[in-house]
Design a protein around this motif. Structure first.
Motif, PDB file in Angstrom:
ATOM      1  N   VAL A 128      61.678 -29.478  21.256  1.00  0.00           N
ATOM      2  CA  VAL A 128      62.016 -28.595  22.376  1.00  0.00           C
ATOM      3  C   VAL A 128      61.731 -27.142  22.004  1.00  0.00           C
ATOM      4  CG1 VAL A 128      63.898 -27.722  23.823  1.00  0.00           C
ATOM      5  CG2 VAL A 128      63.713 -30.185  23.362  1.00  0.00           C
ATOM      6  N   ASP A 129      62.152 -26.727  20.815  1.00  0.00           N
ATOM      7  CA  ASP A 129      61.937 -25.339  20.386  1.00  0.00           C
ATOM      8  C   ASP A 129      60.452 -24.989  20.388  1.00  0.00           C
ATOM      9  OD1 ASP A 129      64.645 -24.942  20.054  1.00  0.00           O
ATOM     10  OD2 ASP A 129      64.621 -25.377  17.895  1.00  0.00           O
ATOM     11  N   LEU A 130      59.632 -25.891  19.859  1.00  0.00           N
ATOM     12  CA  LEU A 130      58.201 -25.633  19.774  1.00  0.00           C
ATOM     13  C   LEU A 130      57.562 -25.594  21.165  1.00  0.00           C
ATOM     14  CD1 LEU A 130      56.175 -25.146  17.506  1.00  0.00           C
ATOM     15  CD2 LEU A 130      55.635 -27.588  17.568  1.00  0.00           C
ATOM     16  N   ALA A 131      57.940 -26.551  22.017  1.00  0.00           N
ATOM     17  CA  ALA A 131      57.376 -26.589  23.370  1.00  0.00           C
ATOM     18  C   ALA A 131      57.757 -25.341  24.156  1.00  0.00           C
ATOM     19  CB  ALA A 131      57.844 -27.847  24.097  1.00  0.00           C
ATOM     20  N   LEU A 132      58.998 -24.895  24.012  1.00  0.00           N
ATOM     21  CA  LEU A 132      59.443 -23.729  24.766  1.00  0.00           C
ATOM     22  C   LEU A 132      58.741 -22.443  24.311  1.00  0.00           C
ATOM     23  CD1 LEU A 132      63.241 -24.391  25.355  1.00  0.00           C
ATOM     24  CD2 LEU A 132      61.373 -24.502  27.022  1.00  0.00           C
ATOM     25  N   LYS A 133      58.359 -22.383  23.051  1.00  0.00           N
ATOM     26  CA  LYS A 133      57.593 -21.225  22.587  1.00  0.00           C
ATOM     27  C   LYS A 133      56.286 -21.107  23.366  1.00  0.00           C
ATOM     28  CE  LYS A 133      59.217 -20.721  17.842  1.00  0.00           C
ATOM     29  NZ  LYS A 133      58.891 -20.860  16.416  1.00  0.00           N
ATOM     30  N   ALA A 134      55.700 -22.252  23.689  1.00  0.00           N
ATOM     31  CA  ALA A 134      54.438 -22.253  24.433  1.00  0.00           C
ATOM     32  C   ALA A 134      54.647 -22.054  25.939  1.00  0.00           C
ATOM     33  CB  ALA A 134      53.708 -23.570  24.188  1.00  0.00           C
ATOM     34  N   LEU A 135      55.816 -22.444  26.445  1.00  0.00           N
ATOM     35  CA  LEU A 135      56.018 -22.483  27.898  1.00  0.00           C
ATOM     36  C   LEU A 135      56.780 -21.302  28.464  1.00  0.00           C
ATOM     37  CD1 LEU A 135      56.959 -26.274  28.119  1.00  0.00           C
ATOM     38  CD2 LEU A 135      54.812 -25.229  28.882  1.00  0.00           C
ATOM     39  N   ARG A 136      57.448 -20.533  27.628  1.00  0.00           N
ATOM     40  CA  ARG A 136      58.242 -19.410  28.176  1.00  0.00           C
ATOM     41  C   ARG A 136      57.315 -18.316  28.699  1.00  0.00           C
ATOM     42  NH1 ARG A 136      63.621 -20.147  27.559  1.00  0.00           N
ATOM     43  NH2 ARG A 136      64.422 -21.124  25.667  1.00  0.00           N
ATOM     44  N   PRO A 137      57.817 -17.519  29.644  1.00  0.00           N
ATOM     45  CA  PRO A 137      56.986 -16.419  30.194  1.00  0.00           C
ATOM     46  C   PRO A 137      56.623 -15.417  29.107  1.00  0.00           C
ATOM     47  CG  PRO A 137      59.077 -16.645  31.411  1.00  0.00           C
ATOM     48  CD  PRO A 137      59.137 -17.578  30.234  1.00  0.00           C
TER      49      PRO A 137
END
Length: 199
Positions: A190-199
């Motif tokens: 989740v942490d890694l995916a959110l780094k790519a997906l956050r604005p």
């Protein structure tokens, strides 16, 4: 005769249905999908073959429903993901539950057997996508979409690709048995995916 309780056909019918679903899962785990027959499912469940065909049109339909029944709420409930307003917390809750499910031997053995067959059987793969994978993916995307609307994810993020970022590494680790499935691993994804997906 007064005072004699009559059997409840609905209860008996539901018992038979559950016995069929359990028998299908057990047989897929034991002998593989290709060797499972409607006759074998009926024999294991203690019902007639015609009882199975009254509810399902094919062996594949029974098997897919047997896996739907493993999920909380079963096939009669709509799939929804938690929405507390915090996408990170909600994704970690869902990913931890997914990791736990794939690490559970009661789920792992039959779903592994089913996955082997999905690779080689386009009709079974289509049933699986239509009845299980498709609705679950739509629920996941709905949660990601609400996070986009709240400004927690980039507005132009491709949600199909976002799901792959989250789930493909987990699926590969499970399929190839390359490492442990732990809550910490779920959180790291989740942490890694959110780094790519956050604005």
């Amino acid at each position: 005769m007064a005072g004699v309780k009559q059997p409840d056909p609905a209860r008996r019918s539901e018992r038979s249905r559950q016995a069929i679903l359990q028998a299908a899962r057990e047989l897929v785990s034991e002998v593989g999908y290709a060797k499972v027959s409607v006759e074998a499912i009926a024999a294991r469940a203690g019902v007639g073959k015609q009882t199975i065909y009254r509810w399902w049109r094919s062996k594949g339909a029974v098997v897919v429903d047997s896996f739907l029944a493993l999920s909380e709420g079963g096939q009669d409930q709509g799939v929804t993901l938690p929405d507390t307003g915090d996408i990170e917390a909600d994704l970690k809750t869902v990913m931890r539950a997914t990791v736990a499910e794939f690490a559970d031997p009661a789920f792992e053995a039959p779903i592994r057997a089913l996955n082997l067959e999905i690779v080689a059987d386009p009709e079974l793969a289509a049933q699986y996508r239509e009845k299980l994978a498709g609705p679950v993916d739509e629920a996941k995307k709905a949660r990601l979409r609400s996070a986009q609307q709240a400004g927690q994810l980039a507005p132009d993020a491709d949600l199909d690709l976002a799901l792959e970022l989250l789930y493909a590494p987990l699926y590969q680790r499970w399929l190839l048995r390359t490492g442990p499935l732990t809550p910490q691993y779920a959180d790291a994804l989740v942490d890694l995916a959110l780094k790519a997906l956050r604005p």
